[in-house]
Design a protein around this motif. Sequence first.
Motif, PDB file in Angstrom:
ATOM      1  N   GLU A 109      -2.587  10.119  50.961  1.00 55.39           N
ATOM      2  CA  GLU A 109      -1.984   8.820  50.660  1.00 55.39           C
ATOM      3  C   GLU A 109      -2.938   7.931  49.851  1.00 55.39           C
ATOM      4  OE1 GLU A 109       0.336   5.087  52.787  1.00 55.39           O
ATOM      5  OE2 GLU A 109      -0.546   6.660  54.045  1.00 55.39           O
TER       6      GLU A 109
ATOM      7  N   ASN B 239      -2.425   6.484  46.050  1.00 56.56           N
ATOM      8  CA  ASN B 239      -2.515   5.052  45.751  1.00 56.56           C
ATOM      9  C   ASN B 239      -3.612   4.746  44.740  1.00 56.56           C
ATOM     10  OD1 ASN B 239      -0.366   4.340  47.411  1.00 56.56           O
ATOM     11  ND2 ASN B 239      -1.669   4.179  49.204  1.00 56.56           N
TER      12      ASN B 239
ATOM     13  N   VAL C  83      -2.257   5.897  41.190  1.00 58.01           N
ATOM     14  CA  VAL C  83      -1.271   5.033  40.523  1.00 58.01           C
ATOM     15  C   VAL C  83      -1.858   3.690  40.128  1.00 58.01           C
ATOM     16  CG1 VAL C  83       0.719   6.209  41.521  1.00 58.01           C
ATOM     17  CG2 VAL C  83      -0.217   4.190  42.656  1.00 58.01           C
ATOM     18  N   GLN C  84      -2.984   3.308  40.731  1.00 58.84           N
ATOM     19  CA  GLN C  84      -3.643   2.055  40.347  1.00 58.84           C
ATOM     20  C   GLN C  84      -4.647   2.247  39.211  1.00 58.84           C
ATOM     21  OE1 GLN C  84      -5.241   0.156  43.864  1.00 58.84           O
ATOM     22  NE2 GLN C  84      -3.327   0.416  44.960  1.00 58.84           N
TER      23      GLN C  84
ATOM     24  N   PHE D  86       6.030  12.700  48.407  1.00 57.40           N
ATOM     25  CA  PHE D  86       5.056  11.715  48.889  1.00 57.40           C
ATOM     26  C   PHE D  86       4.744  11.937  50.365  1.00 57.40           C
ATOM     27  CE2 PHE D  86       3.997   7.415  50.512  1.00 57.40           C
ATOM     28  CZ  PHE D  86       2.808   7.246  49.828  1.00 57.40           C
TER      29      PHE D  86
ATOM     30  N   HIS E 182      10.789   7.476  38.215  1.00 56.57           N
ATOM     31  CA  HIS E 182      11.629   6.472  38.867  1.00 56.57           C
ATOM     32  C   HIS E 182      10.896   5.192  39.261  1.00 56.57           C
ATOM     33  CE1 HIS E 182      14.639   9.607  39.122  1.00 56.57           C
ATOM     34  NE2 HIS E 182      13.789  10.385  39.774  1.00 56.57           N
ATOM     35  N   GLY E 183       9.584   5.163  39.070  1.00 57.13           N
ATOM     36  CA  GLY E 183       8.814   4.003  39.488  1.00 57.13           C
ATOM     37  C   GLY E 183       8.456   4.036  40.964  1.00 57.13           C
ATOM     38  N   THR E 184       8.874   5.066  41.636  1.00 55.34           N
ATOM     39  CA  THR E 184       8.562   5.266  43.039  1.00 55.34           C
ATOM     40  C   THR E 184       8.447   6.770  43.275  1.00 55.34           C
ATOM     41  OG1 THR E 184       9.265   4.795  45.311  1.00 55.34           O
ATOM     42  CG2 THR E 184      11.002   5.250  43.728  1.00 55.34           C
ATOM     43  N   PRO E 185       7.558   7.209  44.153  1.00 55.70           N
ATOM     44  CA  PRO E 185       7.415   8.657  44.337  1.00 55.70           C
ATOM     45  C   PRO E 185       8.640   9.266  45.009  1.00 55.70           C
ATOM     46  CG  PRO E 185       6.074   7.482  45.934  1.00 55.70           C
ATOM     47  CD  PRO E 185       6.639   6.445  45.005  1.00 55.70           C
ATOM     48  N   ASP E 186       8.878  10.517  44.714  1.00 52.56           N
ATOM     49  CA  ASP E 186       9.887  11.281  45.436  1.00 52.56           C
ATOM     50  C   ASP E 186       9.489  11.263  46.915  1.00 52.56           C
ATOM     51  OD1 ASP E 186      12.039  13.544  45.503  1.00 52.56           O
ATOM     52  OD2 ASP E 186      10.293  14.346  46.582  1.00 52.56           O
ATOM     53  N   TYR E 187      10.427  10.895  47.780  1.00 49.99           N
ATOM     54  CA  TYR E 187      10.100  10.696  49.186  1.00 49.99           C
ATOM     55  C   TYR E 187       9.508  11.950  49.829  1.00 49.99           C
ATOM     56  CZ  TYR E 187      10.491   9.885  54.167  1.00 49.99           C
ATOM     57  OH  TYR E 187      10.202   9.785  55.500  1.00 49.99           O
TER      58      TYR E 187
ATOM     59  N   TYR F 199       7.070   9.264  40.689  1.00 49.62           N
ATOM     60  CA  TYR F 199       6.605   7.903  40.417  1.00 49.62           C
ATOM     61  C   TYR F 199       6.791   7.555  38.938  1.00 49.62           C
ATOM     62  CZ  TYR F 199       3.447   3.935  39.939  1.00 49.62           C
ATOM     63  OH  TYR F 199       2.918   2.713  39.647  1.00 49.62           O
TER      64      TYR F 199
END
Length: 111
Positions: free
Chosen positions: A93, A97, A100-101, A84, A76-81, A73
């Motif tokens: 999950e 979430n 990251v918030q 995750f 790359h701005g997104t988690p490794d699939y 995250y």
Amino acid sequence: MSIYAMSDLHGVKDLYDQVKSFLKPEDTVYFLGDAGDRGPQSWECIKLILNDPQFVYLKGNHEDMLCKALAGYFKHGTPDYKAFQLVCMNGGEKTFNDAVQDPDIEVIYNQ
């Protein structure tokens, strides 16, 4: 001074509160991992233990999975699939979430 070991709160903050209620100020608790995932206050439990000077926090497999997903995250701005997916399959999950918030996530993650 007493030394304790515990693990596997899995997001149940009431258990953390119960332990804190009988600790003396000079006591130490070695927390052997798995503070989060599955329970309702997972991210809160992780933060409490991480920031509690009476606790020595040793990373468990649930923290390891979370860290790997967060690394993707942050990179790359997104988690490794795959990372995750493993977090989600193990009840994390919501923990991810919530993490990251959290406005302090980078400071916490880099501890």
